[in-house]
Design a protein around this motif. Structure first.
Motif, short mmCIF file in Angstrom:
data_model
loop_
_atom_site.label_atom_id
_atom_site.label_comp_id
_atom_site.label_asym_id
_atom_site.label_seq_id
_atom_site.Cartn_x
_atom_site.Cartn_y
_atom_site.Cartn_z
N ALA A 194 0.98 -0.87 -0.03
CA ALA A 194 -0.08 -0.07 -0.31
C ALA A 194 0.66 1.34 -0.07
CB ALA A 194 -0.87 -0.20 1.57
N GLU A 238 -8.21 2.13 -5.94
CA GLU A 238 -7.65 3.62 -5.95
C GLU A 238 -8.83 4.34 -6.08
OE1 GLU A 238 -4.79 4.31 -5.25
OE2 GLU A 238 -4.80 6.38 -5.39
N ARG A 270 -4.88 -0.66 2.91
CA ARG A 270 -4.62 0.36 1.89
C ARG A 270 -5.75 1.83 2.71
NH1 ARG A 270 -6.05 -2.42 -3.48
NH2 ARG A 270 -4.43 -3.61 -3.69
N ARG A 274 -3.34 5.61 3.43
CA ARG A 274 -3.51 6.49 3.19
C ARG A 274 -3.65 7.29 3.88
NH1 ARG A 274 -4.75 7.05 -2.81
NH2 ARG A 274 -3.05 5.32 -2.93
#
Ligand code: ADP
Ligand code: ZN
Ligand code: ZN
Length: 723
Positions: A194, A238, A270, A274
């Protein structure tokens, strides 16, 4: 002031709200407050659903609440629960129970602990600029190290570094220690790669994101339901990440629903990588205390992204801008307790309440989603690689559970190295046992189903009620010792494959509901990920959205097994299962290949899946559903009556059948269902074009029955939009 309170009772016949008179010192009470109230002569908990200046009852006949609990529910969740109670023919109390903070009614509290922190003097002592009175002993190396650790970690739970040592430093004024509330945080699993910085999007992703951003910036709640229909490996996650980013940037919050975190730890990883601490997680593998603290982080605004399975749809966030439902085709979005809510329907409602965008993503959308949402597409895999070719293998006339082509492919894989995923949607060793001389089949004594052999555990088990007995050595009817085993489950396939191919550098791993807890399963996935080559064998769990780059081969055994269920979604499920499994193969540098073993090679769902043709499948499925009046062309409501006495269950079903006739509705049944947990069951199904009218009619009929005296012997459960 009068508080209208919904007592949290399980009884269907009791329906509030009831009025309570607030004392002047209870002025902080608002809609959503959780109160301790006297109810029916007993203390009870209740949720405030409204406030009023006056009551229809005489003031001196009103009771006062005994107390106010520290944590209630945001008002929008109270309204959502009231709506849910109606929509799923349940009660407000049961629906409110779902939106409360985890453990709120069980006295869950924040945890307090001693927290140590470096003081100003401590800072200076470390820098060597502190002047201490003459005669003070110099700091030892250990003490310096401790101070340095505190500086780098910031406020820390004292026991983690050694409370006694810290207290000695506190006595010198170098460390401050105090009791404080701390947030319990769940452990993180890191599976897969990730990155904290977003990669540049592909043109397809760009286009999809642009549409989402347009919807996000549109005022009101119109035209905000979007379907992200992307083939497996097309980079849907994404797109979610960047859509969440944009939502946060305009100051709003986001909910991300995933099917089951322990099975798809990559998705969570992920989001955490982020967005960091602004992400709160909720799942069944967490303790109640952890879930309670994460809930509070969301309610306070410290966390603004909630990631979790279906119950995360109730995350106490304010100003929600985006609700994402990943793998929207998954059956786990339907709740099996009362109210039998569907998180996808609840999410749509919640999104409309907040004027938020609803984004449903999948490679295999449900026909109803396709017909109700704006359709965004990601038609290609990220790396431009083709979807793996799918070969359908006819198992008619085959005796070994693996087709010769499958055995060859596995042998090749073993020789050349690489990984394969083998899916068989059936647990255990063999699905039933029978006596070779008299034909007796081993059945569950409580349910009308055959017992499944679990050889490793040495027992046979009922997969419906959990009943277990020792593996039989002889037939109780004719005393013969010849017991035949029929069919193969994951346990047997795992053993066959281990014997044929297993080796230290080529592990054969199993993933199913028998392979222990959530953490164990996450570790199995981590092991498979880390291995250079090997096999992952299991039930549908192995087909979830895992992203392993080096799976060269996907194998589905008995693909038509799901087709044999008498259910209008059987085709949809079979199509999704094969497509999802195919999606795990050929994601990296190696081309993939998929083998589908079946007794029904000509079945529509299997043929469409073999051609990766989801548009074709959906178009065909919609025609069939329209002809048969199934969703999305009608709503289904299922009522199941269960009782120890079959005649009583059937009589109740017949009685309800007469009462639920609504205009435009067809009522099917009553039809007997197999006995479950010692209860005979009878079912009726209502197909209705006017959903709201049908729900109202069913609710009224079921409530009336609940008030009738004979109701106690027969339990009635209502399932709106059954799976
Ligand atoms: P899906 O959910 O559609 O099956 P994933 O989100 O798992 O697909 O994406 C497949 C792989 O592609 C992942 O390893 C992901 O990190 C990678 N990926 C996604 N978008 C991009 C991009 N724009 N550039 C490079 N790699 C990407
Ligand atoms: Zn026998
Ligand atoms: Zn049973």
């Amino acid at each position: 002031m009068i508080a209208r309170v919904q007592p949290l009772t399980r009884t269907r016949a009791v329906r509030g709200p009831f009025d309570y008179r607030l004392r002047p010192d209870q002025s902080e009470v608002a809609v959503g407050s959780l109160l301790r109230v006297p109810f029916g002569g007993r203390p009870s908990l209740g949720v405030v659903v409204g406030l009023a200046g006056t009551s229809e009852l005489e003031p001196d006949r009103l009771a006062e609440p005994d107390g106010v609990l520290p944590v209630g529910v945001p008002p929008d969740l109270v309204r959502l629960a009231e709506w849910m109670a109606g929509e799923y023919c349940s009660t407000p109390a049961r629906a409110l129970g779902l939106v409360l903070a985890p453990g709120a009614t069980a006295g869950q509290r924040r945890k307090r602990a001693l927290i140590a922190e470096l003081s100003r003097s401590g800072e200076r002592a470390l820098d060597g600029t502190l002047e201490e009175p003459p005669g003070t002993r110099a700091l030892t190396d250990r003490q310096r190290a401790l101070l340095a650790q505190l500086r780098s970690r910031g406020p820390t739970v004292a026991s983690e570094l050694g409370t006694e040592a810290l207290k000695r430093l506190q006595a010198r004024g170098l460390v401050a220690i105090a009791q404080r509330e701390i947030a319990r945080r769940p452990a993180r699993h890191s599976v897969g790669s990730a990155s904290a910085t977003p990669p540049p999007l592909t043109p397809d992703q760009e286009r999809a994101l642009a549409e989402i951003l347009v919807a996000l910036s549109r005022p009101g709640s119109d035209r905000k339901e979007l379907l992200l229909h992307g083939v497996t490996g097309s980079g849907k996650t994404e797109v979610y990440l960047q859509a969440v980013q944009a939502t946060l940037a305009v100051g709003r919050s986001a909910i991300v629903l995933v099917p089951e975190i322990a099975l798809t730890p990559q998705a969570l990883h992920r989001f955490q990588t982020r967005f960091g601490d602004i992400v709160a997680v909720m799942h069944s593998g967490m303790s109640q205390g952890e879930r309670y603290d994460e809930w509070l982080r969301l309610a306070s605004g410290d966390a603004r992204v909630a990631v979790g399975p279906r119950s995360a749809v109730f995350a106490p966030l304010s100003d929600i801008g985006l609700v994402i439902i990943d793998e929207e085709h998954e059956g786990s979005y339907k709740h099996e307790g009362d109210p039998r809510y569907d998180a996808r329907t609840v999410a749509a409602r919640r999104a409309r309440d907040h004027a938020a965008v609803l984004l449903l993503g999948t490679a295999t959308p449900r026909p109803e989603t396709v017909s109700s949402c704006r359709h965004l597409r990601l038609p290609r895999r990220i790396d431009g690689r083709a979807l793996p070719p799918v070969e359908v293998l006819d198992m008619r006339g085959q005796h070994h559970p693996l087709h010769p082509v499958t055995r060859h492919a596995l042998a090749d894989l073993r020789r050349e190295g690489g990984k394969a995923i083998v899916l068989l949607n059936r647990r255990g060793w063999s699905n039933f046992l029978s006596c070779r001389s008299c034909g007796r089949v081993w059945m569950c004594p409580h349910c009308e189903v055959a017992l499944v052999l679990h050889r490793a555990g040495g027992f046979v088990a009922c997969h419906h009620c959990g009943h277990r007995e020792r593996v039989p050595s002889r037939c109780p009817k004719c005393a013969s010792v010849a017991v035949a085993r029929h069919g193969a489950g994951t346990e047997r396939i795992e053993r066959e494959l281990t014997d044929a191919l297993g080796a230290p550098d080529f592990p054969v791993l199993r993933l199913d509901a028998d392979s222990s807890g959530l953490h164990e399963r996450a570790r199995t996935l981590e092991r498979f990920q880390a291995a250079a080559g090997g096999l992952l064998v299991g039930t549908q769990m192995v087909a979830k959205g895992h992203d392993f780059p080096d799976v060269a081969l996907g194998i589905v055994l008995d693909a038509d097994q799901t087709l044999r269920f008498p259910d209008f979604r059987a085709e949809e499920r079979t199509f999704a299962l094969i497509t999802q499994l195919a999606g795990r193969a050929g994601r990296g540098t190696r081309a993939g290949r998929v083998l589908v073993q079946t007794l029904a090679p000509e079945a529509r769902s299997i043929a469409f899946a073999a051609h990766h043709d989801s548009d074709g499948f959906i178009a065909d499925e919609l025609i069939r559903r329209e002809a048969l009046r199934y969703p999305p062309y009608a709503s289904l409501i299922r009522i199941v009556c269960a009782a120890a006495d079959g005649a009583a269950a059937h009589a109740t079903a017949r009685d309800l059948h007469a009462r639920v006739q609504a205009p435009g509705a067809t009522v099917l049944g009553p039809a007997p269902l197999f006995r479950l947990r010692d209860r005979e069951r009878s079912q009726i199904v209502i197909k209705a074009t006017d959903r709201a009218a049908a729900i109202a009619t069913v609710s009224a009929a079921v409530d009336e029955r609940a008030r009738a005296a004979s109701a106690r012997r027969v339990s009635v459960s209502v399932d709106v939009d059954p799976q």
